[in-house]
Each structure stands twice: as C-alpha cells, then as structure tokens.
Design a protein around this motif. Structure first.
Motif, PDB file in Angstrom:
ATOM      1  N   ALA A 166       0.824  -1.211   0.000  1.00  0.00           N
ATOM      2  CA  ALA A 166       0.000   0.000   0.000  1.00  0.00           C
ATOM      3  C   ALA A 166       0.854   1.255   0.000  1.00  0.00           C
ATOM      4  O   ALA A 166       0.359   2.341  -0.309  1.00  0.00           O
ATOM      5  N   ALA A 167       2.139   1.117   0.356  1.00  0.00           N
ATOM      6  CA  ALA A 167       3.028   2.282   0.399  1.00  0.00           C
ATOM      7  C   ALA A 167       3.959   2.350  -0.809  1.00  0.00           C
ATOM      8  O   ALA A 167       4.883   3.160  -0.820  1.00  0.00           O
ATOM      9  N   SER A 168       3.721   1.536  -1.813  1.00  0.00           N
ATOM     10  CA  SER A 168       4.590   1.565  -2.994  1.00  0.00           C
ATOM     11  C   SER A 168       4.611   2.962  -3.593  1.00  0.00           C
ATOM     12  O   SER A 168       3.586   3.642  -3.652  1.00  0.00           O
ATOM     13  N   ALA A 169       5.778   3.392  -4.011  1.00  0.00           N
ATOM     14  CA  ALA A 169       5.927   4.739  -4.564  1.00  0.00           C
ATOM     15  C   ALA A 169       4.981   4.938  -5.735  1.00  0.00           C
ATOM     16  O   ALA A 169       4.969   4.152  -6.679  1.00  0.00           O
ATOM     17  N   ARG A 170       4.168   6.019  -5.642  1.00  0.00           N
ATOM     18  CA  ARG A 170       3.199   6.381  -6.671  1.00  0.00           C
ATOM     19  C   ARG A 170       2.219   5.243  -6.949  1.00  0.00           C
ATOM     20  O   ARG A 170       1.579   5.200  -7.986  1.00  0.00           O
ATOM     21  N   GLY A 171       2.144   4.296  -5.990  1.00  0.00           N
ATOM     22  CA  GLY A 171       1.207   3.192  -6.161  1.00  0.00           C
ATOM     23  C   GLY A 171       1.632   2.181  -7.204  1.00  0.00           C
ATOM     24  O   GLY A 171       0.894   1.250  -7.507  1.00  0.00           O
ATOM     25  N   ALA A 172       2.831   2.310  -7.776  1.00  0.00           N
ATOM     26  CA  ALA A 172       3.287   1.407  -8.830  1.00  0.00           C
ATOM     27  C   ALA A 172       4.044   0.239  -8.206  1.00  0.00           C
ATOM     28  O   ALA A 172       4.867   0.432  -7.315  1.00  0.00           O
ATOM     29  N   PRO A 173       3.787  -0.997  -8.628  1.00  0.00           N
ATOM     30  CA  PRO A 173       4.504  -2.149  -8.069  1.00  0.00           C
ATOM     31  C   PRO A 173       5.907  -2.264  -8.634  1.00  0.00           C
ATOM     32  O   PRO A 173       6.221  -1.724  -9.691  1.00  0.00           O
ATOM     33  N   ALA A 174       6.778  -2.975  -7.885  1.00  0.00           N
ATOM     34  CA  ALA A 174       8.123  -3.286  -8.376  1.00  0.00           C
ATOM     35  C   ALA A 174       8.025  -4.508  -9.292  1.00  0.00           C
ATOM     36  O   ALA A 174       7.345  -5.487  -8.972  1.00  0.00           O
ATOM     37  N   ARG A 175       8.713  -4.455 -10.404  1.00  0.00           N
ATOM     38  CA  ARG A 175       8.607  -5.520 -11.412  1.00  0.00           C
ATOM     39  C   ARG A 175       9.890  -6.337 -11.448  1.00  0.00           C
ATOM     40  O   ARG A 175      11.002  -5.795 -11.359  1.00  0.00           O
ATOM     41  N   VAL A 176       9.741  -7.664 -11.559  1.00  0.00           N
ATOM     42  CA  VAL A 176      10.902  -8.546 -11.685  1.00  0.00           C
ATOM     43  C   VAL A 176      11.487  -8.382 -13.093  1.00  0.00           C
ATOM     44  O   VAL A 176      10.799  -8.622 -14.091  1.00  0.00           O
ATOM     45  N   LYS A 177      12.749  -7.940 -13.150  1.00  0.00           N
ATOM     46  CA  LYS A 177      13.391  -7.683 -14.436  1.00  0.00           C
ATOM     47  C   LYS A 177      14.145  -8.896 -14.965  1.00  0.00           C
ATOM     48  O   LYS A 177      14.106  -9.185 -16.164  1.00  0.00           O
TER      49      LYS A 177
END
Length: 285
Positions: A166-177
């Motif tokens: 819920a606290a992800s920056a700008r609501g965007a999830p981190a993506r597995v690269k």
C-alpha cells in the motif's frame, strides 16, 4: 657398474616391506574382510557443501548496491546468511533503484534499515516457474508474527511478476526484471524498484479524480438570454389612505343625497320645456 647396497640397508628395506606384505596376504586370504573395507569406504559421508554467499551472488547478478547495504547492517547480514541454508528467495533492487532510494534510506533508524533489507527476502526457495504460479500476500524475513507483519503482495499477469504494498511509490509495483541466480537453496531476482513496507512508510495517496470540465460554450448564451429577457413587472403597493377620507358607508349616503337633491331640478326643466312647446304651437295656430 652400481655398487651393491650394504647388508644393513638391505635388511631395513626388507623390514619396511614386511607389514605391507602381511596386509596383502591377509586380504587375499579373507575376501570378506576386503569387501567390508570397500563398503566402509563407500559409506563414508561426503564433505558438506558450504551454503552460497548471498551478498556475493547478489553483487554478481547486478545488485551490488543492495548487497553493500546488507553487508553494512550486521543484523541483516547474519539473518540472510543463516536463512539461506533452509531455502530463500531474494528480490534485490537494481543499483539504479537503490541509488534513487538512498535519501529515504538514510533517514531511517538502524533497526528500520535492517527491517527494510530483510523485507526483500522470502524464507522459501521459489524457482521462476513456482514464482509465477503464486499470487497473494507473502511473509518475509522481516515478518515477526502479528506484531510486525511486513508482508507484500505478489501478483502475476502473464509472464510479468510484480511486488506491491500500500506504500509503494506512486502506487506502482516493483517488477521482476531478470533472474540473477536460481539454484536450490537460493534464488535471486532483480527488481526495478525498492519495495516500501507500510510499517515504515505512509500509504501512497489515492489519485485525485479528474475535474469535470465546465460548459463554457453554453454560459454566454444563457447570459445573453437573461439580458434580453424583460424584467418582471412589479405592482405598485397601495399607498396609505387619506386621513380625511370618509368611510365606505358615508360615501354611499352622500351619493343618495346628491341624487335626491338633483331630482326637483329635472322635473322643473321638463315642465318649462313642455310649456314652451305648447306656447309655440298656439302661436302657429
């Protein structure tokens, strides 16, 4: 021509060879004993394989900045290295992601920094295929029962694996690269952002709804119609009655009196007119 060895040296060499000869004769005479020795050698346990060095594997896979943060935190470093023996999956942010996050990281206390670092590892080894078949909340190395949940949500859509809180920056999830390492008991996946736990950071604000555009084209027309429309007529309020005005009953009596006073005058005029007519008629005759 070589000189022969002294007699004492020959005796020593023969004495050294006697134990080996006796052993070979015993093995030859007892096949069971030879088999037991061979079986014992085969059953000897192999030397244990040392667990992989987690920070070294991160650095080789493109997460050196994150590995350096772990190495600088004694609590995080010892927990990572002890957990890897039971199986572990690490989601390590790329070097660019760590550099962008450093101002926030430096404002945390030492305990909060350790929790953030432990938050990026799961105490289970997940291959890439196993990772893609999981959806929902996951416990991390920072989880401590109900007191500190430190969970994140794993989401899969096609081949894209993301991590969100819920606290992800700008609501965007981190993506597995990419995959830095996937060899049991350790898997390391590179992600494109630092995942922020709600225990340390405020939830991201919800995006504000877009404002509804005002009907600018219709406003002038309405104003023009209002300008052309005549103002409604307002009836004059009745003024105060005159102080000397007679009551309604008195007005009716006055009208009757005036009518009675005028009646004799009318009768006199009719009589005079009739006499004049008669006189004129007599004169003509």
């Amino acid at each position: 021509m070589p000189r022969p060895l002294p007699r004492t040296m020959r005796r020593l060499r023969v004495a050294d060879a006697l134990p080996l000869a006796v052993l070979l004769l015993a093995l030859a005479a007892s096949p069971g004993l030879a088999g037991a020795a061979t079986t014992a050698a085969a059953k000897a346990p192999a030397a244990p394989v040392a667990p992989p060095n987690v920070t070294a594997e991160m650095a080789k896979g493109g997460c050196k900045a994150f590995a350096d943060l772990i190495a600088a935190s004694p609590d995080a470093s010892s927990t990572y290295q002890s957990a890897v023996e039971g199986g572990m999956t690490v989601f390590c942010p790329s070097d660019d992601a760590v550099r962008a996050f450093l101002p926030k990281y430096k404002n945390l206390t030492a305990d909060a920094q350790a929790s953030l670092l432990l938050f990026h590892a799961v105490p289970v080894h997940y291959s890439l295929g196993g990772l893609k078949s999981n959806n929902g909340p996951m416990n991390t190395l920072a989880t401590d029962g109900a007191a500190r949940s430190y969970n994140f949500t794993l989401q899969n859509q096609g081949d894209v694996v993301t991590i969100k809180t819920a606290a992800s920056a700008r609501g965007a999830p981190a993506r597995v690269k990419s995959t830095a390492l996937d060899r049991d008991p350790l898997a390391i996946y590179v992600i494109d952002a630092v995942v922020e736990p709600v225990e340390l950071f405020k939830p991201a604000p919800a995006p504000a709804p877009a404002p509804t555009p005002a009907p600018a084209a219709d406003a002038p027309k309405a104003a023009g119609k209002a300008a052309r429309r005549p103002a409604p007529a307002v009836a004059d309020a009745p003024g105060p009655a005159a102080a000397d005005a007679a009551p309604v009953d008195q007005k009716k009596d006055a009208k009757k009196s005036a009518a009675s006073a005028g009646a004799p005058c009318v009768r006199w005029w009719l009589a005079a007119s009739l006499a004049a007519v008669v006189a004129a008629a007599s004169a003509l005759a």
